[in-house]
Write a protein that holds these residues in place. Structure first.
Motif, PDB file in Angstrom:
ATOM      1  N   PHE A 162       0.857  -1.189   0.000  1.00 51.42           N
ATOM      2  CA  PHE A 162       0.000   0.000   0.000  1.00 51.42           C
ATOM      3  C   PHE A 162       0.893   1.239   0.000  1.00 51.42           C
ATOM      4  CE2 PHE A 162      -2.088   3.443   2.370  1.00 51.42           C
ATOM      5  CZ  PHE A 162      -3.202   3.627   1.574  1.00 51.42           C
ATOM      6  N   PHE A 163       0.590   2.173  -0.906  1.00 50.41           N
ATOM      7  CA  PHE A 163       1.424   3.376  -1.045  1.00 50.41           C
ATOM      8  C   PHE A 163       0.538   4.622  -1.169  1.00 50.41           C
ATOM      9  CE2 PHE A 163       3.533  -0.259  -2.860  1.00 50.41           C
ATOM     10  CZ  PHE A 163       4.791  -0.207  -2.280  1.00 50.41           C
ATOM     11  N   LEU A 164       1.076   5.746  -0.706  1.00 53.99           N
ATOM     12  CA  LEU A 164       0.398   7.038  -0.871  1.00 53.99           C
ATOM     13  C   LEU A 164       1.238   7.920  -1.793  1.00 53.99           C
ATOM     14  CD1 LEU A 164      -0.432   7.705   2.883  1.00 53.99           C
ATOM     15  CD2 LEU A 164      -2.146   7.375   1.105  1.00 53.99           C
ATOM     16  N   LEU A 165       0.589   8.459  -2.827  1.00 50.59           N
ATOM     17  CA  LEU A 165       1.219   9.520  -3.609  1.00 50.59           C
ATOM     18  C   LEU A 165       0.656  10.818  -3.033  1.00 50.59           C
ATOM     19  CD1 LEU A 165       3.035  10.398  -5.933  1.00 50.59           C
ATOM     20  CD2 LEU A 165       1.066  10.201  -7.468  1.00 50.59           C
ATOM     21  N   THR A 166       1.456  11.491  -2.220  1.00 51.43           N
ATOM     22  CA  THR A 166       0.934  12.569  -1.373  1.00 51.43           C
ATOM     23  C   THR A 166       0.954  13.919  -2.094  1.00 51.43           C
ATOM     24  OG1 THR A 166       1.851  11.368   0.482  1.00 51.43           O
ATOM     25  CG2 THR A 166       1.146  13.613   0.906  1.00 51.43           C
ATOM     26  N   ALA A 167      -0.205  14.584  -2.087  1.00 51.38           N
ATOM     27  CA  ALA A 167      -0.326  15.898  -2.730  1.00 51.38           C
ATOM     28  C   ALA A 167      -1.064  16.870  -1.817  1.00 51.38           C
ATOM     29  CB  ALA A 167      -1.056  15.756  -4.058  1.00 51.38           C
ATOM     30  N   HIS A 168      -0.868  16.716  -0.505  1.00 50.54           N
ATOM     31  CA  HIS A 168      -1.611  17.571   0.429  1.00 50.54           C
ATOM     32  C   HIS A 168      -1.116  19.011   0.400  1.00 50.54           C
ATOM     33  CE1 HIS A 168      -4.510  15.181   2.492  1.00 50.54           C
ATOM     34  NE2 HIS A 168      -3.649  14.187   2.599  1.00 50.54           N
ATOM     35  N   VAL A 169      -2.069  19.933   0.518  1.00 55.16           N
ATOM     36  CA  VAL A 169      -1.754  21.361   0.563  1.00 55.16           C
ATOM     37  C   VAL A 169      -2.410  21.996   1.794  1.00 55.16           C
ATOM     38  CG1 VAL A 169      -1.220  21.929  -1.834  1.00 55.16           C
ATOM     39  CG2 VAL A 169      -3.596  21.589  -1.178  1.00 55.16           C
ATOM     40  N   LEU A 170      -1.818  23.097   2.238  1.00 53.91           N
ATOM     41  CA  LEU A 170      -2.244  23.734   3.485  1.00 53.91           C
ATOM     42  C   LEU A 170      -2.660  25.184   3.240  1.00 53.91           C
ATOM     43  CD1 LEU A 170       0.692  22.414   5.703  1.00 53.91           C
ATOM     44  CD2 LEU A 170      -1.544  21.368   5.301  1.00 53.91           C
ATOM     45  N   VAL A 171      -3.720  25.603   3.913  1.00 54.32           N
ATOM     46  CA  VAL A 171      -4.302  26.921   3.651  1.00 54.32           C
ATOM     47  C   VAL A 171      -3.452  28.095   4.171  1.00 54.32           C
ATOM     48  CG1 VAL A 171      -6.252  28.444   4.153  1.00 54.32           C
ATOM     49  CG2 VAL A 171      -6.679  26.100   3.455  1.00 54.32           C
ATOM     50  N   PRO A 172      -3.013  28.107   5.448  1.00 55.53           N
ATOM     51  CA  PRO A 172      -2.361  29.327   5.941  1.00 55.53           C
ATOM     52  C   PRO A 172      -1.146  29.774   5.116  1.00 55.53           C
ATOM     53  CG  PRO A 172      -2.990  27.945   7.781  1.00 55.53           C
ATOM     54  CD  PRO A 172      -3.228  27.132   6.545  1.00 55.53           C
ATOM     55  N   PRO A 173      -0.252  28.854   4.674  1.00 58.85           N
ATOM     56  CA  PRO A 173       0.865  29.339   3.840  1.00 58.85           C
ATOM     57  C   PRO A 173       0.388  29.918   2.504  1.00 58.85           C
ATOM     58  CG  PRO A 173       1.328  27.145   4.706  1.00 58.85           C
ATOM     59  CD  PRO A 173      -0.119  27.422   4.975  1.00 58.85           C
ATOM     60  N   ALA A 174      -0.742  29.409   1.982  1.00 54.70           N
ATOM     61  CA  ALA A 174      -1.274  29.963   0.727  1.00 54.70           C
ATOM     62  C   ALA A 174      -1.785  31.387   0.943  1.00 54.70           C
ATOM     63  CB  ALA A 174      -2.393  29.069   0.193  1.00 54.70           C
ATOM     64  N   ILE A 175      -2.443  31.621   2.080  1.00 59.96           N
ATOM     65  CA  ILE A 175      -2.899  32.984   2.400  1.00 59.96           C
ATOM     66  C   ILE A 175      -1.694  33.917   2.485  1.00 59.96           C
ATOM     67  CG2 ILE A 175      -3.884  34.425   4.236  1.00 59.96           C
ATOM     68  CD1 ILE A 175      -5.920  32.290   4.774  1.00 59.96           C
ATOM     69  N   ALA A 176      -0.645  33.457   3.155  1.00 57.33           N
ATOM     70  CA  ALA A 176       0.560  34.292   3.293  1.00 57.33           C
ATOM     71  C   ALA A 176       1.153  34.595   1.921  1.00 57.33           C
ATOM     72  CB  ALA A 176       1.586  33.593   4.185  1.00 57.33           C
ATOM     73  N   ALA A 177       1.175  33.590   1.032  1.00 50.23           N
ATOM     74  CA  ALA A 177       1.749  33.796  -0.302  1.00 50.23           C
ATOM     75  C   ALA A 177       0.925  34.801  -1.104  1.00 50.23           C
ATOM     76  CB  ALA A 177       1.835  32.460  -1.047  1.00 50.23           C
TER      77      ALA A 177
END
Ligand code: SF4
Length: 365
Positions: A162-177
């Motif tokens: 079993f494997f995960l191809l991880t593509a998680h993203v996070l909101v607070p750094p996007a707001i800062a950007a």
């Protein structure tokens, strides 16, 4: 229906709209982060209810839209392998990579399957010990607990396929950007209620303070969204920049402790490349070293990938609120839901798909 009808109630909508009209005296640009909120705004015509002074722009809160082309190409390469069962939520299958999408891999005989829970992928791995099952773990903080639980469950079961191809993203750094960009025109944010259900909103406090920008945690029904806009406009007109919680019937300041714990057990923050936007420091999750053996990116050597976008697609500008979908020259011409050039036209949370679906071509504001 209890807890739904009252948040779509016409009289409440009219009261909130009147309150916004009487509060606003200056032009303001407000961004809703979440693609679900974008769809609700366009579907219910909320932007057309607002006074001319208020411009709503749409944010990067569609995980399918911001998954990098390079990662789609990697998913296509992994899914093309004969030993692999590649699993994903449905939206990802039609998102164009540099030359192909996952649906074309499936059409060519690849074993690509749509699932509805990451635990379905774990189950597939248990039932197919001779195959390698890969789950495309896409999403914001909202989906991270379930994906982390899948990793924990696979380890408990002793699965090595079993494997995960991880593509998680996070909101607070996007707001800062977005706020740190010279092209930024956003003056207040509606933060996504479901993300804050998991994570709480303490991370937003330093953002609101350092960029002097109001952030209102907001739900998804018309009354929620109008109330969120009212709270944001009040702050803007009064010169305040605070974090307010419109969605208090669901969101707690500290979020969900259990969900945060399982995320922290499995994932750690890492830099992440966002489609059309570029790399944002510490804006994603990768698997912790204890789960490294499940990391599909490391397990499958797919060689060098040369990623490239359609030159017509302006999704990066759309996702940062700089342009609106109907301002894209390809909108409704070269790019339609049937033949999408970019991810925002594919995804059920994509801004371009919302404008196309609900005929919002004339939403100039
Ligand atoms: S309309 Fe299509 S080509 Fe234009 S920004 Fe949206 S997804 Fe990209």
């Amino acid at each position: 229906m209890k807890f739904v009808d009252e948040y779509r109630d016409r009289a409440t909508v009219e009261t909130l709209t009147a309150a916004i009209r009487s509060t606003v005296h200056h032009p303001w640009t407000i961004m809703e982060i979440c693609g679900g909120q974008t769809h609700a705004i366009v579907k219910h015509g909320i932007d057309r209810l607002l006074p001319q002074e208020i411009t709503l722009v749409h944010g990067p809160g569609c995980p399918v839209c911001v998954t990098s082309v390079e990662l789609i190409d990697r998913a296509v390469a992994i899914a093309s392998r004969p030993e692999v069962i590649f699993t994903s939520f449905g939206d990802m299958l039609r998102v164009p990579g540099s030359s192909r999408d996952l649906l074309s891999v499936k059409a060519a005989g690849g074993d690509v399957r749509i699932i509805y829970s990451p635990l379905d992928a774990v189950d597939l791995a248990a039932k197919n010990p001779g195959r390698k099952v890969v789950f495309f773990a896409v999403g914001f903080e909202t989906t991270a607990p379930a994906n982390a639980m899948a990793a924990v469950q696979a380890r408990r079961m002793g699965l090595t396929n079993f494997f995960l191809l991880t593509a998680h993203v996070l909101v607070p750094p996007a707001i800062a950007a977005i706020l740190g960009s010279p092209a930024n025109r956003v003056q207040a944010f509606l933060a996504a209620g479901h993300v804050c259900t998991v994570m709480g909103y303490e991370e937003y406090l330093p953002l609101a303070a350092s960029f002097h920008t109001p952030i209102v945690v907001t739900g998804f029904e018309p009354v929620d969204i109008l109330h969120g806009i009212l709270l944001a406009v009040r702050q803007l007109e009064e010169g305040r920049a605070e974090v307010e919680n419109q969605y208090s019937r669901v969101v707690r300041r500290e979020g969900n402790a259990g969900a945060r714990r399982v995320i922290a057990d499995v994932f750690e923050p890492s830099d992440r490349t966002w489609r059309g936007i570029g790399t944002i420091p510490m804006s994603g999750y990768r698997l912790r070293p204890a789960f490294a053996s499940m990391d599909a990116e490391h397990h499958f050597d797919v060689g060098h990938l040369e990623a490239h976008e359609s030159p017509l697609c302006i999704a990066g500008s759309v996702l940062q609120g700089i342009r609106k979908p109907h301002e894209c020259p390809a909108f409704g011409r070269e790019c339609t839901p049937e033949r999408p050039l970019g991810a925002p036209m594919v995804s059920s949370e994509g801004a371009c798909a919302a404008y196309y679906r609900y005929g919002a071509l004339n939403h100039g504001r």
